[in-house]
Design an enzyme around this catalytic site. Structure first.
Site, mmCIF file in Angstrom:
data_model
loop_
_atom_site.group_PDB
_atom_site.id
_atom_site.type_symbol
_atom_site.label_atom_id
_atom_site.label_comp_id
_atom_site.label_asym_id
_atom_site.label_seq_id
_atom_site.Cartn_x
_atom_site.Cartn_y
_atom_site.Cartn_z
ATOM 1 N N HIS A 365 0.834 -1.198 0.000
ATOM 2 C CA HIS A 365 0.000 0.000 0.000
ATOM 3 C C HIS A 365 0.864 1.242 0.000
ATOM 4 O O HIS A 365 0.516 2.258 -0.587
ATOM 5 C CB HIS A 365 -0.926 -0.022 1.205
ATOM 6 C CG HIS A 365 -1.596 -1.347 1.362
ATOM 7 N ND1 HIS A 365 -1.706 -2.015 2.543
ATOM 8 C CD2 HIS A 365 -2.123 -2.149 0.414
ATOM 9 C CE1 HIS A 365 -2.301 -3.166 2.334
ATOM 10 N NE2 HIS A 365 -2.558 -3.272 1.055
ATOM 11 N N CYS A 678 -6.067 -0.847 -17.791
ATOM 12 C CA CYS A 678 -5.671 0.001 -16.675
ATOM 13 C C CYS A 678 -4.592 -0.632 -15.780
ATOM 14 O O CYS A 678 -4.399 -0.187 -14.657
ATOM 15 C CB CYS A 678 -6.877 0.414 -15.839
ATOM 16 S SG CYS A 678 -7.725 -0.950 -15.049
HETATM 17 C C1 PEP Z 1 -4.883 -4.826 -12.334
HETATM 18 O O1 PEP Z 1 -4.984 -5.932 -11.818
HETATM 19 O O2 PEP Z 1 -4.278 -4.601 -13.389
HETATM 20 C C2 PEP Z 1 -5.510 -3.643 -11.701
HETATM 21 C C3 PEP Z 1 -5.565 -2.483 -12.330
HETATM 22 O O3 PEP Z 1 -5.974 -3.786 -10.441
HETATM 23 P P1 PEP Z 1 -5.019 -3.837 -9.149
HETATM 24 O O4 PEP Z 1 -3.624 -3.519 -9.580
HETATM 25 O O5 PEP Z 1 -5.555 -2.849 -8.195
HETATM 26 O O6 PEP Z 1 -5.186 -5.250 -8.713
#
Ligand code: PEP
Ligand code: MG
Length: 754
Positions: A365, A678
């Protein structure tokens, strides 16, 4: 042979202290110490070996060996008995040194005539500084008491070395914490920064190591331990009042140590032999640190850390040095810590220029916060908290995971050049900030940013992002020590929407589980948390929080357009059920007379390969799909995204992975479903250009990446690049990267010139 008495040890320590009080050069002091120690121990020889560099020990003072050998005799770590003590950190006590494995005859010292050998490590807080040795002609093993006495002398030597008492000529006697030092860690967040060290937990400085009056020292120790116990009990009460079971476990361990008879007894013994209460605590702490470096079991290491933290608290009580040691935070602080939680990091605010951790992980985090702030973060910089002092000059190269502590001029110059180049690039990015991202072949690509904290929102304007493609709502849950309520969340989301000034924000519902554990929720003991009860699985099985969150989002929108997506959807019915929760929430809000948005966009994150093969129904019904590349890649290659060893093994530009992405593009096109990406790879210019080339025209990334990505895409013919990718794949290449790099290079793109 007579037993060594406590009073003899006390006398020796008293004499050592007097030696320190006298005005003398470092070498003279060391000489005197070897003399006093040999005398007190009744041995012919006493020698001090100190490290001149990480691998080499040097004889720095001796009573009994040939004085000409001082500063001449050197040995590598592991070489001879002295080297063995240094390497293993363990005592060697033998009546017959020449027949010990590893014994090395050193003619220049005349060593062969000494049969008995006792060597103890000189170490401070787990850091090896040298070796202290006594030798005698008489073939005998040293007693436990003698060994103990020598250990105490070694500890005093270690503390004095730290305080700079022995500074003299040559590398072995150079002042500590003054030399340049380089640490190689891992990248938590890219970028460069230059500033001054600010230690999260400044070291307590102990100057009074030796004490005359054990009765007073014992009383001081007991009083301090009593205070410590009371404070731990109070913390424990506080934690149980909050139902904070995790913190309670840690505090229970603290309490166990604070009441440990063995710990207390050892410190009392140290005091009765002449150490001050502070020195006794530090000696125990040092030994715990030395053990820490040898223990591989994560649980035990944590417990040793607990003991370490507890010792620090006790030292603060004894010395009256609070966690604030009076020094002022510099203007350009770079935080150095063993580890740090997101809440503590947020307390420092945006003034930090960078963060260096001895532990930490890319997905921690703290890393997410550092990323949001766009400050470099270096993780796994081992032992840096031992070496760095508040105010030290420090430079971080987040791209390479390198820390330069107290850098010399040539490094500073090179680093300044790098920063200047970056600043130039930033100027270039600023000049295209308000320009649409259109590739030379006319392909329009939308660049969005990832966010999760209020503090991220200003980047929406400064980066030129067209909206927020991923708002990780769990960050708000992670930085609190209680479950936020609906009104609190609604206010927060409303502020996010206000700050976005009409740009679209895609809120991802709570994604907890795996490495994201809420401090106030019972952790699930799962064998494979990444494949476990996480994200939408939790949201559907225990819908209370999901419902509350959806209501909060609707209230926050207050009639404005709203975009929501569900994380980690692995099959159609999970999306269907989650969307049904949204429908229910909308109906409820309507019943209550609250305004609901006319424009509600509901999407799903594609983070498991299974969803790419979902029924047509899913693609027809879903509002939009966002590829969570971090998770998708880890499941596609079955390689843990948190495990540095396997993570880098598989290239995002691997032909098979790109085929999967293209298949997702085709499916979305077939149903006219909007598609975005993303994961972290969207923020890497080459990866981003390739994704845009194969048809993913919405990319969401950390704000600092928007400039570099836009700059590359605006200079790259994506149609040609797509052909390059296909040709490489058709030729059977495992990764299309070499072909892509060659194409970009032919078109004038050079590494570092994005
Ligand atoms: C991912 O898994 O690419 C994502 C954007 O979510 P996180 O990194 O928060 O798991
Ligand atoms: Mg994910």
């Amino acid at each position: 042979m007579t037993e060594r008495t406590e009073s003899e040890s006390r006398k020796l320590l008293g004499r050592l202290r007097d030696t320190m009080a006298e005005e003398a050069a470092g070498q003279a002091r060391l000489d005197k110490i070897t003399h006093l120690t040999a005398d007190s121990m009744g041995t012919e020889v006493c020698s001090v070996y100190l490290f001149r560099d990480a691998e080499t020990l040097e004889l720095c003072a001796t009573q009994g060996l040939n004085p000409d050998a001082v500063h001449e005799t050197r040995m590598k770590m592991g070489e001879g008995l002295v080297g063995r003590v240094a390497r293993t950190g363990k005592i060697v006590n033998t009546a017959d040194a020449p027949s010990e494995p590893g014994f090395r005859y050193m003619a220049e010292t005349g060593e062969e005539i000494y049969s008995s050998f006792l060597g103890v490590p000189i170490q401070r807080l787990g850091e090896k500084l040298g070796v202290l040795v006594v030798q005698s002609k008489q073939a005998r093993k040293f007693t436990e008491d003698e060994l103990y006495a020598l250990e105490v002398v070694a500890m005093v030597l270690a503390e004095m070395t730290e305080l700079g008492v022995f500074v003299g000529e040559g590398a072995a006697l150079s002042a500590r914490h003054t030399q340049p030092a380089l640490f190689r860690g891992g990248t938590g967040q890219e970028g460069t920064a230059m500033g001054r060290v600010w230690l999260h937990e400044p070291r307590v400085v102990v100057t009074n190591l030796v004490a005359d009056d054990p009765v007073t020292e014992l009383a001081r120790l007991r009083e301090a331990v009593d205070k410590l116990r009371v404070s731990v009990d109070e913390m424990l009460e506080g934690a149980s009042g909050q139902g904070d079971s995790d913190q309670q476990d840690v505090l229970e361990a603290y309490r166990m140590f604070a009441n440990s008879k063995g710990w207390m007894r050892r410190m009392e013994e140290d005091i009765s032999r002449g150490l001050s209460a502070e020195a006794a605590v530090e000696k125990e702490q040092s030994q715990a640190r030395a053990r820490m470096s040898q223990v591989s079991d994560a649980y035990l290491r944590e417990r040793l850390h607990d003991l370490d933290d507890l010792s620090n608290r006790l030292l603060r009580i004894l010395t009256g040095q609070g966690s604030q040691t009076g020094s002022e935070m510099p203007d350009d602080p770079i935080l150095v810590a063993r580890n740090i939680g997101p809440g503590e990091l947020l307390e420092y605010g945006r003034k930090l220029k960078g963060v260096v951790l001895e532990e930490g992980s890319v997905g921690s985090h703290a890393a997410i916060v550092a990323r949001a702030w766009a400050i470099p973060l270096i993780i796994h910089a081992e032992r840096i908290t031992n070496e760095a002092l508040n105010g030290d000059h420090i430079m971080l190269d987040g791209d390479q995971g390198i820390v330069h502590l107290r850098p010399d001029d040539s490094v500073v110059t090179a680093f300044r050049d790098k920063i200047a180049m970056e600043a130039k690039a930033q100027e270039r990015y600023a000049s295209i900030r308000d320009t649409d991202c259109v590739a030379p072949d006319g392909t329009r690509v939308h660049l969005l940013m990832n966010a999760g904290l209020m503090a991220d929102l200003p980047s929406l304007d400064s980066s030129g992002a067209e909206g927020v493609g991923l708002f990780r709502t769990e960050l708000q849950f992670l930085i609190r020590n209680h479950l936020p309520g609906r009104t609190e969340l609604a206010n927060l989301y409303a502020r996010v929407l206000d700050a976005a000034h009409g740009k679209r924000v895609v809120f991802r519902t709570l994604d907890i589980g795996s490495d994201k554990v809420l401090p106030y929720m019972k952790p699930q003991d799962e064998p494979n948390p990444a494949l476990g009860w996480r994200a939408i699985r939790v949201g559907l099985d225990k819908p209370g929080v999901l419902r509350m969150q959806l209501q909060a989002l609707l209230r926050a929108a207050n009639g404005r357009p709203l975009s929501v997506m569900f994380p980690f959807v692995a099959q159609y019915d999970e999306f269907r059920d989650a969307r049904a929760e949204m429908d229910k929430a909308i109906a409820r809000e309507k019943r209550l007379g609250h305004p609901v948005p006319d424009d509600i966009d509901i999407g799903a994150m594609l983070e498991t390969p299974s969803l790419a093969f979902a029924s047509q129904r899913f693609f027809d019904e879903v509002g939009f799909v966002s590829i969570g590349g971090n998770d998708l890649k880890q499941f596609f290659f079955a390689a843990d995204r948190e495990n540095e060893r396997v993570r880098r093994r598989y290239d995002t530009l691997n032909s098979s992975f790109l085929s999967l992405l293209e298949q997702i593009v085709d499916r979305c096109r077939g149903s006219q479903t909007r598609l975005s990406f993303c994961g972290e790879d969207a923020g890497r210019p080459i990866e981003a250009a390739c994704m845009a080339a194969i048809g993913i025209d919405r990319l969401s990334m950390r704000p600092a990446s928007i400039g570099p990505v836009k700059s590359l895409i605006m200079r790259t013919n994506l149609t040609e690049l797509r052909q390059v990718i296909h040709d490489a794949r058709d030729r059977g290449e495992q990764s299309v990267r070499p072909a892509v790099m060659a194409y970009l290079a032919d078109n004038g793109w050079a590494l570092g010139r994005s």
